[in-house]
Design a protein around this motif. Structure first.
Motif, short mmCIF file in Angstrom:
data_model
loop_
_atom_site.label_atom_id
_atom_site.label_comp_id
_atom_site.label_asym_id
_atom_site.label_seq_id
_atom_site.Cartn_x
_atom_site.Cartn_y
_atom_site.Cartn_z
N UNK A 50 0.82 -1.21 0.00
CA UNK A 50 0.00 0.00 0.00
C UNK A 50 0.86 1.26 0.00
N UNK A 51 1.90 1.28 0.82
CA UNK A 51 2.80 2.44 0.85
C UNK A 51 3.56 2.58 -0.46
N UNK A 52 3.98 1.45 -1.04
CA UNK A 52 4.68 1.49 -2.32
C UNK A 52 3.77 1.99 -3.43
N UNK A 53 2.52 1.52 -3.43
CA UNK A 53 1.56 1.97 -4.44
C UNK A 53 1.28 3.46 -4.32
N UNK A 54 1.23 3.96 -3.07
CA UNK A 54 1.03 5.39 -2.87
C UNK A 54 2.22 6.20 -3.35
N UNK A 55 3.44 5.68 -3.10
CA UNK A 55 4.65 6.37 -3.55
C UNK A 55 4.72 6.46 -5.07
N UNK A 56 4.33 5.38 -5.73
CA UNK A 56 4.40 5.32 -7.19
C UNK A 56 3.21 6.00 -7.86
N UNK A 57 2.23 6.43 -7.07
CA UNK A 57 1.07 7.11 -7.63
C UNK A 57 0.01 6.19 -8.18
N UNK A 58 0.07 4.90 -7.85
CA UNK A 58 -0.93 3.95 -8.35
C UNK A 58 -2.25 4.10 -7.60
N UNK A 69 -3.72 9.78 12.76
CA UNK A 69 -3.41 8.38 13.07
C UNK A 69 -3.84 8.04 14.50
N UNK A 70 -3.58 8.94 15.43
CA UNK A 70 -3.96 8.68 16.83
C UNK A 70 -5.47 8.62 17.00
N UNK A 71 -6.18 9.48 16.28
CA UNK A 71 -7.64 9.47 16.39
C UNK A 71 -8.26 8.21 15.80
N UNK A 72 -7.53 7.54 14.91
CA UNK A 72 -8.05 6.33 14.27
C UNK A 72 -7.65 5.06 15.02
N UNK A 166 -10.41 13.70 7.05
CA UNK A 166 -9.01 13.80 6.63
C UNK A 166 -8.36 12.45 6.37
N UNK A 167 -9.15 11.37 6.39
CA UNK A 167 -8.62 10.03 6.14
C UNK A 167 -9.49 9.31 5.12
N UNK A 168 -8.89 8.87 4.02
CA UNK A 168 -9.62 8.06 3.05
C UNK A 168 -9.65 6.61 3.52
N UNK A 169 -10.39 5.77 2.80
CA UNK A 169 -10.45 4.35 3.16
C UNK A 169 -9.07 3.70 3.12
N UNK A 170 -8.28 4.04 2.10
CA UNK A 170 -6.95 3.47 1.98
C UNK A 170 -6.03 3.94 3.11
N UNK A 171 -6.17 5.19 3.49
CA UNK A 171 -5.34 5.72 4.58
C UNK A 171 -5.74 5.09 5.91
N UNK A 172 -7.04 4.87 6.11
CA UNK A 172 -7.49 4.16 7.31
C UNK A 172 -6.89 2.76 7.35
N UNK A 173 -6.93 2.07 6.20
CA UNK A 173 -6.40 0.71 6.16
C UNK A 173 -4.90 0.68 6.34
N UNK A 174 -4.22 1.70 5.88
CA UNK A 174 -2.77 1.77 6.07
C UNK A 174 -2.44 1.87 7.56
N UNK A 175 -3.19 2.69 8.28
CA UNK A 175 -2.99 2.78 9.74
C UNK A 175 -3.30 1.44 10.40
N UNK A 176 -4.38 0.80 9.94
CA UNK A 176 -4.74 -0.53 10.47
C UNK A 176 -3.60 -1.52 10.28
N UNK A 177 -3.03 -1.54 9.07
CA UNK A 177 -1.94 -2.47 8.76
C UNK A 177 -0.73 -2.23 9.66
N UNK A 178 -0.30 -0.98 9.73
CA UNK A 178 0.91 -0.66 10.50
C UNK A 178 0.72 -0.96 11.98
#
Length: 287
Positions: A50-58, A69-72, A166-178
């Motif tokens: 997910x982080x790699x896909x975000x970096x590459x713009x996918x 992140x703390x609020x989630x 301020x958090x999309x579904x992907x950003x929420x899931x990224x916090x969940x993963x980490x």
């Protein structure tokens, strides 16, 4: 166009079914029953991809602030409870809608529609009776099933009511993963999963390695398919595709895996899915 939306739904169903079968193969057939390591591996790979896909713009992901992140974190904690208890549990009870719906009704004190009320009662009835008749059911796993269902229901409620702008579904899931990787890594030794995994008979098997790699990749693809489907459909139509995916997985399972079942247990499962179909229908009718 309409056909593109249907393709997105079919792609989601395909990835859902294949991911479910892959996880079932690793956990049930290969008997890798060490959830802190299995789920930790999946969330670790998911976070990297997910982080790699975000970096590459996918995929579209913004920088996640510390406050966001703390609020989630409560949602992430429920997510960890969901995946951990789900792996521990051998139950196939399908009543997470009951949990989330009951919690929502307690909060809102809304008057339930009669069709929705009937469907939830049927789902609850099948959930209660399934462990009494299912020959494969392990009573020690029932508490884990209850914990899993509670976490799923509470997570849905948290998503619905929190709705962070301020958090999309992907950003929420990224916090969940980490958060999951960190928490599961800490829990691996105290739970005994690390010691047990080192003695696992199939640890050096190429089948086991392929299964674990496939499960992690499919989990990530399922996340992308879910986000794509949610963005193109209403919540009610999204529920229809989830229901169809569950029905497909349930129908194909006996042809792929050995399953020991009897008529009463089969009736419980069928009633549960009929009740969920009524629930989906009632939600569409209420629009």
């Amino acid at each position: 166009m309409q056909w593109r939306r249907h393709i997105a739904g079919l792609a989601f169903s395909f990835v859902f079914v294949v991911s479910y079968f892959t996880n079932k193969f690793v956990l049930s057939v290969l008997k890798f029953t060490y959830p802190t390591l299995f789920q930790g591996w999946q969330t670790f790979i998911g976070a990297i991809l997910l982080l790699l896909s975000g970096k590459l713009g996918w995929v579209e992901m913004s920088r996640i602030t510390r406050s966001a992140a703390l609020s989630w974190l409560p949602g992430s904690l429920l997510f960890v409870g969901n995946i951990y208890a789900g792996s521990r549990s051998l139950s196939r009870i399908n009543s997470s809608h009951v949990v989330s719906y009951i919690i929502l009704k307690v909060i809102h004190r809304e008057k339930a529609q009669w069709l929705k009320f009937i469907s939830l009662c049927l789902m609850l009835l099948s959930a209660i009776n399934l462990p009494l008749f299912d020959p494969q059911f392990d009573y020690s796993g029932y508490l884990w099933a209850v914990g899993h269902l509670f976490c799923v229901g509470a997570y849905r409620v948290f998503q619905v009511h929190y709705k962070p702008s301020n958090l999309s579904d992907l950003e929420q899931q990224c916090i969940n993963y980490l958060f999951s990787v960190l928490l599961l890594a800490i829990a691996a030794h105290p739970t005994g999963d690390l010691t047990g995994a080192l003695e696992f008979p199939s640890l050096q098997s190429s089948t086991f390695h392929c299964g674990c790699c496939a499960s992690a990749l499919l989990g990530f693809l399922l996340l992308l398919a879910t986000v794509k489907l949610k963005s193109g459909f209403s919540f009610e139509h999204f529920g229809v595709w989830i229901f169809l995916s569950k029905i497909t997985a349930m129908s194909l399972s006996p042809f792929i895996f050995h399953m020991d079942f009897n008529i009463p247990a089969l009736i419980c499962v069928v009633v549960s899915h009929v009740a969920e179909a009524l629930l989906v229908y009632s939600e569409r009718e209420s629009l």
